[in-house]
Design a protein around this motif. Structure first.
Motif, PDB file in Angstrom:
ATOM      1  N   LYS A  16     -29.841  10.054 -29.809  1.00  0.00           N
ATOM      2  CA  LYS A  16     -29.036  10.803 -30.763  1.00  0.00           C
ATOM      3  C   LYS A  16     -28.296   9.840 -31.688  1.00  0.00           C
ATOM      4  CE  LYS A  16     -25.639  14.416 -31.046  1.00  0.00           C
ATOM      5  NZ  LYS A  16     -24.717  15.271 -30.335  1.00  0.00           N
ATOM      6  N   LYS A  17     -28.266  10.175 -32.949  1.00  0.00           N
ATOM      7  CA  LYS A  17     -27.557   9.391 -33.953  1.00  0.00           C
ATOM      8  C   LYS A  17     -26.051   9.509 -33.703  1.00  0.00           C
ATOM      9  CE  LYS A  17     -27.575   9.132 -38.978  1.00  0.00           C
ATOM     10  NZ  LYS A  17     -28.125   9.770 -40.159  1.00  0.00           N
ATOM     11  N   ASN A  18     -25.329   8.412 -33.880  1.00  0.00           N
ATOM     12  CA  ASN A  18     -23.887   8.404 -33.700  1.00  0.00           C
ATOM     13  C   ASN A  18     -23.231   9.029 -34.926  1.00  0.00           C
ATOM     14  OD1 ASN A  18     -21.158   7.745 -33.503  1.00  0.00           O
ATOM     15  ND2 ASN A  18     -21.597   5.851 -32.429  1.00  0.00           N
ATOM     16  N   ASP A  19     -22.516  10.125 -34.735  1.00  0.00           N
ATOM     17  CA  ASP A  19     -21.881  10.810 -35.846  1.00  0.00           C
ATOM     18  C   ASP A  19     -20.421  10.409 -36.029  1.00  0.00           C
ATOM     19  OD1 ASP A  19     -24.065  12.166 -36.819  1.00  0.00           O
ATOM     20  OD2 ASP A  19     -23.747  13.879 -35.500  1.00  0.00           O
ATOM     21  N   SER A  20     -19.983   9.320 -35.389  1.00  0.00           N
ATOM     22  CA  SER A  20     -18.616   8.865 -35.610  1.00  0.00           C
ATOM     23  C   SER A  20     -18.583   7.963 -36.843  1.00  0.00           C
ATOM     24  CB  SER A  20     -18.090   8.116 -34.384  1.00  0.00           C
ATOM     25  OG  SER A  20     -18.806   6.923 -34.187  1.00  0.00           O
ATOM     26  N   PHE A  21     -17.561   8.168 -37.662  1.00  0.00           N
ATOM     27  CA  PHE A  21     -17.380   7.381 -38.875  1.00  0.00           C
ATOM     28  C   PHE A  21     -15.984   6.793 -38.876  1.00  0.00           C
ATOM     29  CE2 PHE A  21     -20.792  10.195 -39.970  1.00  0.00           C
ATOM     30  CZ  PHE A  21     -21.594   9.472 -40.841  1.00  0.00           C
ATOM     31  N   GLU A  46     -24.402   1.647 -37.783  1.00  0.00           N
ATOM     32  CA  GLU A  46     -25.701   2.298 -37.976  1.00  0.00           C
ATOM     33  C   GLU A  46     -26.009   2.410 -39.462  1.00  0.00           C
ATOM     34  OE1 GLU A  46     -26.290   5.947 -35.826  1.00  0.00           O
ATOM     35  OE2 GLU A  46     -25.094   5.190 -34.159  1.00  0.00           O
ATOM     36  N   GLN A  59     -20.700   3.980 -40.074  1.00  0.00           N
ATOM     37  CA  GLN A  59     -21.141   4.980 -39.107  1.00  0.00           C
ATOM     38  C   GLN A  59     -21.428   4.245 -37.810  1.00  0.00           C
ATOM     39  OE1 GLN A  59     -24.841   6.898 -39.984  1.00  0.00           O
ATOM     40  NE2 GLN A  59     -24.528   8.484 -38.455  1.00  0.00           N
ATOM     41  N   ALA A  89     -14.506  14.539 -36.911  1.00  0.00           N
ATOM     42  CA  ALA A  89     -15.042  15.870 -37.158  1.00  0.00           C
ATOM     43  C   ALA A  89     -13.916  16.859 -36.867  1.00  0.00           C
ATOM     44  CB  ALA A  89     -16.244  16.126 -36.248  1.00  0.00           C
TER      45      ALA A  89
END
Length: 139
Positions: A16-21, A46, A59, A89
């Motif tokens: 899964k792609k890391n969605d933390s920014f 990323e 990211q 988020a």
């Protein structure tokens, strides 16, 4: 120098792609430190956005990890500072990593994170004589 990059290719399609920014902002750094920060971002993020001289949106990675890694490059010894803000988020906790004098970080610590202000808690480390030609910084 400004640049952006798309997300790095991932060899494992099931990961899964890391969605933390996070936003990394620096002040008072020299060109050597700037190149070291950019090298760190290229290795650890990323993807990233870097269209303003001393601002990166990255990211991947946690505020704690970015703060620890940046404190090797930016020590605060010569009025060089940084701020790392999470871009959460909805309904996520806001986090911040700082290397600023206490008088300059109280608002971020209290208003942005909605937590009680904590005085200096991050230990900083120095790079022993970084070279402008260092391709791989020591972290």
């Amino acid at each position: 120098m400004t640049e952006s990059t798309p997300a790095k290719a991932n060899g494992d399609a099931t990961q899964k792609k890391n969605d933390s920014f996070a936003v990394i902002m620096v002040e008072g750094i020299d060109e050597t430190q700037r190149r070291l920060v950019q090298s760190l971002v290229k290795r650890k993020a990323e993807s990233w956005w870097h269209e303003l001289l001393d601002v990166w949106i990255v990211q991947g990675g946690s505020v704690r990890d970015w703060t620890n890694d940046l404190s090797i490059i930016i020590t605060g010894a010569t009025k060089d500072y940084f701020v790392v803000l999470s871009l959460p988020a909805e309904n996520m906790e806001r986090r911040v990593g700082l290397l600023l004098p206490s008088s300059r970080k109280e608002w971020l610590s209290q208003v942005y994170t909605r937590r009680k202000f904590l005085p200096d808690t991050v230990a900083t480390r120095k790079i022993a004589n970084p070279s402008p030609s260092d391709e791989d910084p020591p972290f």
